[in-house]
Design a protein around this motif. Sequence first.
Motif, PDB file in Angstrom:
ATOM      1  N   PHE A 110       0.820  -1.204   0.000  1.00  0.00           N
ATOM      2  CA  PHE A 110       0.000   0.000   0.000  1.00  0.00           C
ATOM      3  C   PHE A 110       0.860   1.262   0.000  1.00  0.00           C
ATOM      4  CE2 PHE A 110      -3.841  -2.415   0.905  1.00  0.00           C
ATOM      5  CZ  PHE A 110      -4.796  -1.632   0.271  1.00  0.00           C
ATOM      6  N   ARG A 111       2.000   1.204   0.630  1.00  0.00           N
ATOM      7  CA  ARG A 111       2.886   2.366   0.619  1.00  0.00           C
ATOM      8  C   ARG A 111       3.464   2.590  -0.779  1.00  0.00           C
ATOM      9  NH1 ARG A 111       6.721   1.538   5.842  1.00  0.00           N
ATOM     10  NH2 ARG A 111       7.409   3.665   5.271  1.00  0.00           N
ATOM     11  N   VAL A 112       3.575   1.531  -1.554  1.00  0.00           N
ATOM     12  CA  VAL A 112       4.097   1.651  -2.920  1.00  0.00           C
ATOM     13  C   VAL A 112       3.028   2.196  -3.869  1.00  0.00           C
ATOM     14  CG1 VAL A 112       4.954   0.333  -4.900  1.00  0.00           C
ATOM     15  CG2 VAL A 112       5.833  -0.142  -2.605  1.00  0.00           C
ATOM     16  N   ILE A 113       1.774   1.793  -3.654  1.00  0.00           N
ATOM     17  CA  ILE A 113       0.721   2.096  -4.644  1.00  0.00           C
ATOM     18  C   ILE A 113      -0.122   3.312  -4.267  1.00  0.00           C
ATOM     19  CG2 ILE A 113       0.592  -0.315  -5.358  1.00  0.00           C
ATOM     20  CD1 ILE A 113      -1.982  -0.552  -3.717  1.00  0.00           C
ATOM     21  N   VAL A 114       0.319   4.121  -3.331  1.00  0.00           N
ATOM     22  CA  VAL A 114      -0.450   5.321  -2.994  1.00  0.00           C
ATOM     23  C   VAL A 114      -0.680   6.226  -4.213  1.00  0.00           C
ATOM     24  CG1 VAL A 114      -0.407   7.486  -1.688  1.00  0.00           C
ATOM     25  CG2 VAL A 114       0.088   5.336  -0.541  1.00  0.00           C
ATOM     26  N   VAL A 156      -8.756  16.340  -2.562  1.00  0.00           N
ATOM     27  CA  VAL A 156      -8.316  14.940  -2.517  1.00  0.00           C
ATOM     28  C   VAL A 156      -6.832  14.842  -2.837  1.00  0.00           C
ATOM     29  CG1 VAL A 156      -8.541  12.685  -3.636  1.00  0.00           C
ATOM     30  CG2 VAL A 156     -10.586  14.001  -3.042  1.00  0.00           C
ATOM     31  N   THR A 157      -6.380  15.611  -3.822  1.00  0.00           N
ATOM     32  CA  THR A 157      -4.970  15.566  -4.211  1.00  0.00           C
ATOM     33  C   THR A 157      -4.067  16.022  -3.071  1.00  0.00           C
ATOM     34  OG1 THR A 157      -5.549  15.988  -6.533  1.00  0.00           O
ATOM     35  CG2 THR A 157      -3.277  16.412  -5.864  1.00  0.00           C
ATOM     36  N   MET A 158      -4.448  17.091  -2.390  1.00  0.00           N
ATOM     37  CA  MET A 158      -3.621  17.582  -1.281  1.00  0.00           C
ATOM     38  C   MET A 158      -3.569  16.575  -0.139  1.00  0.00           C
ATOM     39  SD  MET A 158      -4.309  21.704  -1.045  1.00  0.00           S
ATOM     40  CE  MET A 158      -6.088  21.556  -0.908  1.00  0.00           C
ATOM     41  N   VAL A 159      -4.710  15.975   0.177  1.00  0.00           N
ATOM     42  CA  VAL A 159      -4.735  14.975   1.249  1.00  0.00           C
ATOM     43  C   VAL A 159      -3.874  13.773   0.890  1.00  0.00           C
ATOM     44  CG1 VAL A 159      -6.205  13.327   2.475  1.00  0.00           C
ATOM     45  CG2 VAL A 159      -6.983  15.676   2.142  1.00  0.00           C
ATOM     46  N   MET A 160      -4.010  13.286  -0.342  1.00  0.00           N
ATOM     47  CA  MET A 160      -3.263  12.100  -0.744  1.00  0.00           C
ATOM     48  C   MET A 160      -1.772  12.383  -0.896  1.00  0.00           C
ATOM     49  SD  MET A 160      -5.468   9.779  -0.611  1.00  0.00           S
ATOM     50  CE  MET A 160      -4.528   8.413  -1.295  1.00  0.00           C
ATOM     51  N   ARG A 161      -1.404  13.606  -1.257  1.00  0.00           N
ATOM     52  CA  ARG A 161       0.018  13.954  -1.292  1.00  0.00           C
ATOM     53  C   ARG A 161       0.618  13.917   0.106  1.00  0.00           C
ATOM     54  NH1 ARG A 161       0.561  19.038  -5.559  1.00  0.00           N
ATOM     55  NH2 ARG A 161       0.452  17.791  -7.476  1.00  0.00           N
ATOM     56  N   HIS A 162      -0.152  14.383   1.079  1.00  0.00           N
ATOM     57  CA  HIS A 162       0.316  14.314   2.466  1.00  0.00           C
ATOM     58  C   HIS A 162       0.462  12.857   2.902  1.00  0.00           C
ATOM     59  CE1 HIS A 162       0.804  15.380   6.665  1.00  0.00           C
ATOM     60  NE2 HIS A 162      -0.178  14.555   6.981  1.00  0.00           N
ATOM     61  N   VAL A 163      -0.518  12.028   2.539  1.00  0.00           N
ATOM     62  CA  VAL A 163      -0.446  10.596   2.870  1.00  0.00           C
ATOM     63  C   VAL A 163       0.760   9.958   2.199  1.00  0.00           C
ATOM     64  CG1 VAL A 163      -1.608   8.365   2.593  1.00  0.00           C
ATOM     65  CG2 VAL A 163      -2.927  10.382   3.263  1.00  0.00           C
ATOM     66  N   GLU A 164       1.000  10.321   0.941  1.00  0.00           N
ATOM     67  CA  GLU A 164       2.128   9.746   0.212  1.00  0.00           C
ATOM     68  C   GLU A 164       3.458  10.114   0.862  1.00  0.00           C
ATOM     69  OE1 GLU A 164       4.076   9.834  -4.288  1.00  0.00           O
ATOM     70  OE2 GLU A 164       2.165  10.823  -3.874  1.00  0.00           O
ATOM     71  N   ARG A 165       3.598  11.362   1.276  1.00  0.00           N
ATOM     72  CA  ARG A 165       4.846  11.781   1.925  1.00  0.00           C
ATOM     73  C   ARG A 165       5.053  11.068   3.255  1.00  0.00           C
ATOM     74  NH1 ARG A 165       3.316  17.042   0.077  1.00  0.00           N
ATOM     75  NH2 ARG A 165       2.417  17.478   2.142  1.00  0.00           N
TER      76      ARG A 165
END
Length: 235
Positions: A157-161, A218-227
């Motif tokens: 899951f960390r790879v496919i964010v 959604v993009t901002m939230v997921m970018r934070h999750v990805e980092r």
Amino acid sequence: MNYSWNWAVLFSEPYLQWLVWGTLMTIVISLVAWVAALAIGTFIGVLHSTGNVWIRLLTRSFISLFRNIPLLLQMFLWFFVVPELLPDAAGTWLKRDLPYPAVVTAIVALGLFTSSRVAVQVSAGIAALPPGQRMAAIASGLSLAQAYRHVLIPQAFRVIVPPLTSEFLTIFKNSSIALTIGVFELTARTQQIESYTYQGFEAFTAATVIYVSIALSVTMVMRHVERRTALPGTI
């Protein structure tokens, strides 16, 4: 072009209320369908990565079926065809007695369609991990299920964010297809405003701004999750 602009119509009742309720309906359908897609897609993706020939055949059939049939057609099949194929009592319950049947149908169709795409991402994420991860987990005394739960799935899951972010964004856009079976989500409400007021430019501009705002959020939230979740050396 002789067009009478009237932006104030968007802030008058009941049109402002229609936009708000349409936006809420879009968000609810998308989020519930996403939770279902993530759960089903993860389950199918994990099974697909096990290597068992018969299990892979079943999971590949599921993925091919729901990924290759257009979402619009799936909406129609679930709403118009499936109730007719069931026994009379079950079909009547789906069409009439089930609360908000069109909304439930939209969530089911959107969730299954997206789950097939999530399954591919999950399977690819597990396959991208070094083979030694699974062998090391098994060698340390974990069962195969425990190896997936504690080692493989968290790393996958960390790879496919990033690709999951794309699917998450797409589910909000695909929710607009629910208008074809009578769900009054954002696009349907926008068309309703246009038909009542003949202010199409204003109505569809408002819908565009709302969709873009949702996408940016959604993009901002997921970018934070990805980092926060990225494996060292992958970014």
